[in-house]
Motif scaffolding. Structure first.
Motif: not given
Length: 295
Positions: A108, A111-112, A115, A190, A194, A197-198
């Motif tokens: 996760t 991915s953040v 981004y 979650v 995530s 979206c990202f």
């Protein structure tokens, strides 16, 4: 996630097909995943200077390795019963839960990070080395805290099949639903939301670029999301069924499938690291261009 039933009896435990399928999946994950993660760890140690991505991938490889290294114990327990005592039942269960939470949180965070690094390069750069280390440290601390319930709930008892089992012992239905709900949210819903979206935003941004490495990164991102979705969804569905059906127990096979993520990750992220190193190199060579792209 009811993977704990890999080591205990359930409604399906007396079905030889279920045992055979679960042990086969776990065995393949161990044979392929352990050397794969070790190889990735060796490779990544050569690229830890400067870039945050290899460090995060190294953390992911370590967590995946920890989740796989004890699989022979669980396979033996699945087929022959638990013979290792209550203390090791709690300890091994805690380590597996800890590593699984860490693996999912690392995916996760990756991915953040992708981004922010692609779309907001300057903002990500302000985080600095200490901030990046703090993120990885925070993953392991948070994962350890999330997995701590295994030390309390895990127990060893004789079951109807005449064997000892290391299993999740809930005091009541509310406690069971609460634990399964946390697992479903943190390990499945979650992260999937995530990632979707990202990576959707990331895909839209880099699809505007003619850079070969950008398109390559897009394909890798899609593969990561698809693999995670395929092998985590059965566990999420199984948890929901268990929560709705009060007296139901988890399926061994759906729990075993979750470990495939840890087996496949090293192969996906090995190629991903190569693409991202190429992208990071371009970013460092053309800082002004990237600054203009992010505005």
């Amino acid at each position: 996630m009811q993977y704990q039933n890999i080591s205990n009896g359930s409604l399906f435990a007396n079905t030889s097909v279920d045992m055979l399928m679960s042990s086969t999946v776990l065995g393949l994950c161990f044979v392929l995943g352990v050397p794969g993660n070790l190889a990735v760890m060796v490779m990544l140690t050569q690229h830890l200077e400067g870039s945050f991505t290899p460090k995060l991938m190294l953390s992911l490889a370590v967590s995946d390795l920890l989740s796989l290294i004890f699989l022979p114990v669980w396979i033996y327990a699945l087929l022959n019963g638990w013979i290792f005592g209550r203390g090791l039942c709690k300890l091994f269960s805690y380590v597996v839960y800890w590593s699984l939470y860490s693996s999912v949180l690392s995916v996760t965070l990756l991915s953040v990070q992708r981004y922010l690094q692609v779309l907001y390069t300057q903002r990500w750069a302000k985080l600095g080395g200490k901030g990046q280390k703090g993120l990885i440290f925070g993953i392991w601390i948070s994962s350890g805290a999330l997995a701590s319930y295994a030390l309390y709930h895990r127990s060893v008892e004789w079951k109807k099949d005449g064997r000892l089992h290391c299993y999740q012992d809930y005091r009541n239905s509310k406690e069971k639903i609460a634990v399964l709900l946390v697992e479903t949210l943190v390990l499945c819903i979650v992260p999937l939301f995530s990632l979707f979206c990202f990576y959707l935003r990331l895909h839209r941004r880099i699809s505007q670029s003619a850079s070969f490495s950008s398109h390559r990164l897009t394909k890798l991102a899609v593969r990561i999301v698809v693999v995670f979705f395929i092998f985590s969804t059965p566990c999420m569905i199984n948890n929901i069924i268990v929560m709705v059906s009060w007296n139901s127990e988890g399926n061994n096979v759906t729990g075993a499938l979750f470990f495939i993520n840890s087996c496949v990750n090293p192969f996906l992220y090995a190629f991903s690291a190569r693409a991202l190193r190429s992208k990071s190199s371009q970013c460092s060579d053309q800082p002004q261009q990237n600054q203009n792209e992010t505005e």
